[in-house]
Design a protein around this motif. Structure first.
Motif, PDB file in Angstrom:
ATOM      1  N   SER A  32      63.617   6.205  85.122  1.00 42.31           N
ATOM      2  CA  SER A  32      63.989   5.458  86.324  1.00 42.31           C
ATOM      3  C   SER A  32      64.884   4.263  86.017  1.00 42.31           C
ATOM      4  N   LEU A  33      65.274   4.097  84.762  1.00 43.47           N
ATOM      5  CA  LEU A  33      66.066   2.940  84.355  1.00 43.47           C
ATOM      6  C   LEU A  33      67.552   3.290  84.325  1.00 43.47           C
ATOM      7  N   SER A  34      68.376   2.360  84.800  1.00 40.51           N
ATOM      8  CA  SER A  34      69.831   2.514  84.750  1.00 40.51           C
ATOM      9  C   SER A  34      70.367   1.746  83.552  1.00 40.51           C
ATOM     10  N   VAL A  35      71.217   2.395  82.757  1.00 35.89           N
ATOM     11  CA  VAL A  35      71.732   1.807  81.521  1.00 35.89           C
ATOM     12  C   VAL A  35      73.257   1.772  81.569  1.00 35.89           C
ATOM     13  N   ARG A  36      73.820   0.641  81.150  1.00 32.07           N
ATOM     14  CA  ARG A  36      75.267   0.544  80.964  1.00 32.07           C
ATOM     15  C   ARG A  36      75.554   0.096  79.546  1.00 32.07           C
ATOM     16  N   ALA A  37      76.421   0.828  78.868  1.00 30.04           N
ATOM     17  CA  ALA A  37      76.840   0.470  77.517  1.00 30.04           C
ATOM     18  C   ALA A  37      77.991  -0.528  77.599  1.00 30.04           C
ATOM     19  N   ILE A  38      77.869  -1.630  76.874  1.00 29.24           N
ATOM     20  CA  ILE A  38      78.911  -2.647  76.830  1.00 29.24           C
ATOM     21  C   ILE A  38      79.411  -2.728  75.393  1.00 29.24           C
ATOM     22  N   LYS A  39      80.632  -2.298  75.161  1.00 30.25           N
ATOM     23  CA  LYS A  39      81.216  -2.349  73.825  1.00 30.25           C
ATOM     24  C   LYS A  39      81.558  -3.798  73.509  1.00 30.25           C
ATOM     25  N   THR A  40      80.988  -4.319  72.451  1.00 32.91           N
ATOM     26  CA  THR A  40      81.141  -5.742  72.130  1.00 32.91           C
ATOM     27  C   THR A  40      81.678  -5.885  70.710  1.00 32.91           C
ATOM     28  N   PHE A  41      82.988  -5.930  70.597  1.00 33.16           N
ATOM     29  CA  PHE A  41      83.612  -6.139  69.289  1.00 33.16           C
ATOM     30  C   PHE A  41      83.375  -7.565  68.812  1.00 33.16           C
ATOM     31  N   GLY A  42      83.495  -7.763  67.520  1.00 29.52           N
ATOM     32  CA  GLY A  42      83.340  -9.087  66.919  1.00 29.52           C
ATOM     33  C   GLY A  42      82.543  -8.978  65.640  1.00 29.52           C
ATOM     34  N   HIS A  43      81.254  -8.701  65.770  1.00 28.53           N
ATOM     35  CA  HIS A  43      80.406  -8.535  64.590  1.00 28.53           C
ATOM     36  C   HIS A  43      80.763  -7.240  63.874  1.00 28.53           C
ATOM     37  N   THR A  44      80.775  -6.140  64.611  1.00 27.52           N
ATOM     38  CA  THR A  44      81.264  -4.854  64.102  1.00 27.52           C
ATOM     39  C   THR A  44      82.033  -4.164  65.226  1.00 27.52           C
ATOM     40  N   THR A  45      82.765  -3.117  64.849  1.00 24.85           N
ATOM     41  CA  THR A  45      83.443  -2.315  65.865  1.00 24.85           C
ATOM     42  C   THR A  45      82.541  -1.205  66.392  1.00 24.85           C
ATOM     43  N   SER A  46      81.316  -1.127  65.874  1.00 21.39           N
ATOM     44  CA  SER A  46      80.345  -0.159  66.392  1.00 21.39           C
ATOM     45  C   SER A  46      79.373  -0.776  67.381  1.00 21.39           C
ATOM     46  N   SER A  47      79.524  -2.071  67.655  1.00 20.52           N
ATOM     47  CA  SER A  47      78.505  -2.794  68.425  1.00 20.52           C
ATOM     48  C   SER A  47      78.483  -2.369  69.896  1.00 20.52           C
ATOM     49  N   ILE A  48      77.292  -2.023  70.340  1.00 25.37           N
ATOM     50  CA  ILE A  48      77.030  -1.721  71.750  1.00 25.37           C
ATOM     51  C   ILE A  48      75.884  -2.621  72.211  1.00 25.37           C
ATOM     52  N   CYS A  49      76.098  -3.333  73.309  1.00 25.08           N
ATOM     53  CA  CYS A  49      74.992  -4.006  73.975  1.00 25.08           C
ATOM     54  C   CYS A  49      74.557  -3.122  75.144  1.00 25.08           C
ATOM     55  N   TYR A  50      73.252  -3.053  75.366  1.00 28.01           N
ATOM     56  CA  TYR A  50      72.697  -2.190  76.408  1.00 28.01           C
ATOM     57  C   TYR A  50      72.183  -3.050  77.549  1.00 28.01           C
ATOM     58  N   TYR A  51      72.792  -2.898  78.719  1.00 29.38           N
ATOM     59  CA  TYR A  51      72.349  -3.598  79.919  1.00 29.38           C
ATOM     60  C   TYR A  51      71.549  -2.607  80.756  1.00 29.38           C
ATOM     61  N   ILE A  52      70.293  -2.961  81.031  1.00 28.49           N
ATOM     62  CA  ILE A  52      69.356  -2.013  81.631  1.00 28.49           C
ATOM     63  C   ILE A  52      68.703  -2.664  82.849  1.00 28.49           C
ATOM     64  N   GLU A  53      68.631  -1.908  83.937  1.00 28.46           N
ATOM     65  CA  GLU A  53      68.074  -2.404  85.188  1.00 28.46           C
ATOM     66  C   GLU A  53      67.025  -1.440  85.737  1.00 28.46           C
ATOM     67  N   ASP A  54      66.029  -2.004  86.418  1.00 26.32           N
ATOM     68  CA  ASP A  54      65.200  -1.231  87.341  1.00 26.32           C
ATOM     69  C   ASP A  54      65.135  -2.012  88.643  1.00 26.32           C
ATOM     70  N   ASP A  55      64.212  -1.691  89.500  1.00 25.17           N
ATOM     71  CA  ASP A  55      64.150  -2.369  90.796  1.00 25.17           C
ATOM     72  C   ASP A  55      63.713  -3.825  90.686  1.00 25.17           C
ATOM     73  N   ASP A  56      63.108  -4.181  89.555  1.00 30.26           N
ATOM     74  CA  ASP A  56      62.485  -5.497  89.443  1.00 30.26           C
ATOM     75  C   ASP A  56      63.167  -6.451  88.477  1.00 30.26           C
ATOM     76  N   GLN A  57      63.816  -5.942  87.451  1.00 33.08           N
ATOM     77  CA  GLN A  57      64.360  -6.845  86.441  1.00 33.08           C
ATOM     78  C   GLN A  57      65.563  -6.238  85.732  1.00 33.08           C
ATOM     79  N   LYS A  58      66.217  -7.103  84.961  1.00 35.82           N
ATOM     80  CA  LYS A  58      67.410  -6.741  84.204  1.00 35.82           C
ATOM     81  C   LYS A  58      67.211  -7.239  82.773  1.00 35.82           C
ATOM     82  N   VAL A  59      67.588  -6.419  81.805  1.00 35.11           N
ATOM     83  CA  VAL A  59      67.491  -6.821  80.408  1.00 35.11           C
ATOM     84  C   VAL A  59      68.769  -6.426  79.683  1.00 35.11           C
ATOM     85  N   ALA A  60      69.052  -7.124  78.593  1.00 33.95           N
ATOM     86  CA  ALA A  60      70.174  -6.768  77.724  1.00 33.95           C
ATOM     87  C   ALA A  60      69.690  -6.822  76.279  1.00 33.95           C
ATOM     88  N   PHE A  61      69.932  -5.746  75.556  1.00 28.87           N
ATOM     89  CA  PHE A  61      69.676  -5.704  74.122  1.00 28.87           C
ATOM     90  C   PHE A  61      71.008  -5.947  73.434  1.00 28.87           C
TER      91      PHE A  61
END
Length: 248
Positions: free
Chosen positions: A99-128
């Motif tokens: 039930s979670l929605s995920v968006r991949a955010i490519k974040t260059f700087g530290h490495t060119t493989s870096s992905i941050c994960y923005y994840i939402e449900d009905d109640d909250q939002k998190v980013a790894f």
């Protein structure tokens, strides 16, 4: 949605992400496969997915082990250096985990493989955020430029909702905030955060709003940081204070 931080190695975090509605579990950067899997098994939920923030071994090095212990997992990552990857992501890719929605955010700087994960449900939002955005800091520029890191932090991640909870890849918070105070010492919000985190065993999560108010690498447009760096160009400010942090 529930997030369980799992300390690994000397100062890393893996995370167990629980989707209570779909009764599924995903894990982020399970570098200590046995330790992470034991937490997953305690949930009693279906384990389906590994999310990898970047290819460095202290984040991706447990992928092959955990796939060996739990065959059939989908392993997401940002480039071919991710061990056991089954699904490569590009900037802006979206998908669901139960039930979670995920968006991949490519974040260059530290490495060119870096992905941050923005994840939402009905109640909250998190980013790894892996080693791109730390609480009070950012990753070293191993494979990217100050411009890359500026865009990752101050354009892409800064645009996330302020109440997004930030789960970073390392427990570097106290040392990061000590440096932050050395370049932004009159910031009362930063002073309060440093005091709050001084004795915390785990300082995760922060929020995007807190980072915008306290993290010097997300405050490069502020006069106090520009004065320290001797420049009004925000990319140059990030470059200067990142070098200062490298030698702090």
């Amino acid at each position: 949605m529930k997030v369980i931080p799992i300390p690994c190695l000397s100062d890393n975090y893996a995370y167990v992400l629980i989707d209570e509605k779909a009764r599924q579990v995903s894990v982020v950067d399970p570098v200590d496969a046995q330790k992470v899997l034991s937490v997953v098994e305690q949930t009693g939920l279906e384990f389906k997915t590994v999310l990898t923030t970047h290819h460095h071994a202290d984040h991706s090095g447990g992928n092959s082990d955990i796939v060996g212990l739990a065959p059939g997992l989908t392993v997401y990552g940002g480039d071919s250096r991710i061990p056991a990857m089954t699904q490569q992501l590009h900037d802006g890719d979206t998908f669901t985990l139960g039930s979670l929605s995920v968006r991949a955010i490519k974040t260059f700087g530290h490495t060119t493989s870096s992905i941050c994960y923005y994840i939402e449900d009905d109640d909250q939002k998190v980013a790894f955020t892996g080693d791109t955005l730390f609480v009070g800091g950012c990753g070293r520029l191993f494979e990217g430029t100050p411009q890359d890191m500026y865009e990752s932090l101050n354009v892409k991640l800064a645009a996330l909702p302020g109440d997004t909870k930030v789960y970073a890849g390392h427990e570097y918070t106290r040392s990061n905030l000590k440096f932050a105070l050395s370049v932004d010492g009159d910031n009362s919000t930063l002073q309060e955060k440093a005091e709050r985190c001084a004795s915390a065993e785990c300082t995760m999560p922060s929020t995007i709003a807190e980072e915008l108010a306290t993290n010097p690498f997300m405050r490069v447009n502020q006069p106090a940081l520009q004065k320290v760096a001797g420049s009004t160009d925000p990319v140059e400010v990030l470059k200067v204070i990142r070098k200062m942090k490298d030698n702090f």
